[in-house]
Design a protein around this motif. Structure first.
Motif, short mmCIF file in Angstrom:
data_model
loop_
_atom_site.label_atom_id
_atom_site.label_comp_id
_atom_site.label_asym_id
_atom_site.label_seq_id
_atom_site.Cartn_x
_atom_site.Cartn_y
_atom_site.Cartn_z
N PHE A 40 48.31 43.65 44.95
CA PHE A 40 48.46 42.26 44.52
C PHE A 40 49.66 42.17 43.59
CE2 PHE A 40 43.79 42.43 45.25
CZ PHE A 40 43.71 41.44 46.21
N PRO A 89 32.86 51.10 39.36
CA PRO A 89 32.94 50.25 38.17
C PRO A 89 33.63 48.91 38.45
CG PRO A 89 34.44 52.12 38.00
CD PRO A 89 33.63 52.34 39.23
N GLY A 91 36.13 46.05 38.90
CA GLY A 91 37.56 46.04 39.20
C GLY A 91 38.05 47.22 40.03
N1 LIG Z 1 43.89 37.66 44.41
C1 LIG Z 1 44.11 38.59 43.49
N2 LIG Z 1 45.26 38.62 42.78
C2 LIG Z 1 45.50 39.58 41.86
N3 LIG Z 1 44.63 40.58 41.56
C3 LIG Z 1 43.48 40.60 42.23
C4 LIG Z 1 43.14 39.62 43.23
N4 LIG Z 1 41.91 39.93 43.73
C5 LIG Z 1 41.50 41.03 43.07
N5 LIG Z 1 42.44 41.43 42.18
C6 LIG Z 1 42.36 42.60 41.31
O1 LIG Z 1 42.03 43.73 42.10
C7 LIG Z 1 41.14 44.58 41.39
C8 LIG Z 1 39.91 44.82 42.23
O2 LIG Z 1 39.15 43.63 42.24
P1 LIG Z 1 37.75 43.53 42.98
O3 LIG Z 1 37.26 42.13 42.83
O4 LIG Z 1 37.91 44.06 44.35
O5 LIG Z 1 36.88 44.53 42.13
P2 LIG Z 1 35.31 44.83 42.18
O6 LIG Z 1 35.15 46.30 42.30
O7 LIG Z 1 34.66 43.98 43.21
O8 LIG Z 1 34.87 44.37 40.73
P3 LIG Z 1 33.46 43.82 40.16
O9 LIG Z 1 32.50 44.96 40.16
O10 LIG Z 1 33.81 43.39 38.77
O11 LIG Z 1 33.03 42.67 41.03
C9 LIG Z 1 40.85 43.90 40.06
O12 LIG Z 1 41.67 44.49 39.06
C10 LIG Z 1 41.24 42.47 40.28
O13 LIG Z 1 41.73 41.87 39.10
#
Ligand SMILES: Nc1ncnc2c1ncn2[C@@H]1O[C@H](COP(=O)(O)OP(=O)(O)OP(=O)(O)O)[C@@H](O)[C@H]1O
Length: 273
Positions: A40, A89, A91
């Motif tokens: 991203f 974890p 993110g």
């Molecule tokens: N559209 C976007 N633009 C910029 N960064 C993004 C976007 N979508 C996700 N991210 C970033 O990518 C990383 C992974 O996000 P993701 O939502 O997949 O994590 P996750 O493992 O599902 O987290 P959680 O357990 O908190 O739900 C994070 O640092 C998030 O800020």
């Protein structure tokens, strides 16, 4: 077909129904993810107001971006009929991975192969529209999932009843609470008769009574031989439901294996980060 059986033996086995011919598009694996990466772009400068934003553009575009790697070289496959967990974890990239499987996001590199009809059940309620009523959304989702109008109408009452939303069937989705929204999305997704169900953490938004109804429903879907990808922080339910799972950390797979073992490894990782 099978060297050990010999040609005649193989034909007999086929005739007796002991082996099944593989048809096109029908393999052992429901999902194959190969070397998938997703990045991203995050703007470096914060523009507090629209004026700041405009000034930045007029002054020669002081825009710079930081590239953030949400998934890096992720590879795994999910067998047909398997319940597969994704843990890690906050993110670490779980939802990003699920969105890629749902086709909501595209990977920057790598390949994803999906065999079967996927019902995404994600936080965004893919396939739902805020300006449509609950009933209209059920019809829309059903149509996206390839159900006929007749099939959709046949399932409508069941969906509204399971979601406990009969009274709100004519209300626009934008006026739903997040819990109501999740109930409708889950009930619709499971009634769409998917081959592959993608379940994100969203279930936790529903109230306790609804969560109690969902757990046996997921178990039914599992027993019916459907493939489920289950993203959750509830490690007990991952142990109970999943055969295998992956542990993600900073966008990379750090462990892949039996759910019990991977959950144990995650606990160790949390104790010694
Ligand atoms: N559209 C976007 N633009 C910029 N960064 C993004 C976007 N979508 C996700 N991210 C970033 O990518 C990383 C992974 O996000 P993701 O939502 O997949 O994590 P996750 O493992 O599902 O987290 P959680 O357990 O908190 O739900 C994070 O640092 C998030 O800020």
């Amino acid at each position: 077909m099978n060297g050990a059986l010999g040609e005649l033996g193989a034909i007999r086995a086929l005739a007796n129904g002991k082996v099944r011919l593989r048809r096109d598009g029908e393999g052992e694996e429901a999902i194959v993810v190969e070397d998938v990466s997703k990045r991203f772009r995050i703007p470096r400068q914060k523009k507090a107001t629209f004026y700041d934003h405009l000034l930045g553009v007029v002054r020669g575009g002081s825009y710079t971006y930081e590239v953030f790697s949400a998934l890096e070289g992720v590879s795994f496959s999910v067998r047909r009929g398997e319940t597969f967990g994704v843990i890690g974890p906050n993110g670490c990239g779980k939802s990003t991975l699920l969105k890629i499987l749902a086709g909501v996001l595209y990977p920057d590199s790598g390949r994803v192969r999906i065999e079967g009809k996927v019902a995404p059940f994600l936080e965004l309620g893919v396939g739902f529209h805020p300006e449509l009523t609950a009933i209209e959304n059920i019809r829309l989702y059903g149509a996206i999932m390839g159900l006929s109008r007749h099939q959709i109408e046949g399932k409508r009452e069941e969906i509204l009843e399971f979601a406990d939303l009969k009274r709100f069937e004519s209300m626009k989705l934008k006026n739903f609470s997040s819990g109501m929204y999740v109930k409708l999305a889950f009930a619709t997704a499971i009634e769409a008769d998917p081959d592959i169900l993608l379940v994100d953490e969203v279930l936790s938004v529903g109230d306790e009574a609804f969560q109690k109804k969902c757990a046996p429903k997921i178990e039914d879907i599992r027993r019916a031989g459907k493939t489920i990808v289950y993203v959750s922080h509830a490690l007990g339910s991952v142990r109970d439901l999943c055969e295998r799972c992956i542990l993600l950390n900073s966008g990379r797979i750090v462990d892949l294996g039996g759910a019990d073992w991977v959950v144990d490894e995650y606990y160790k990782m949390m104790d010694h980060p």
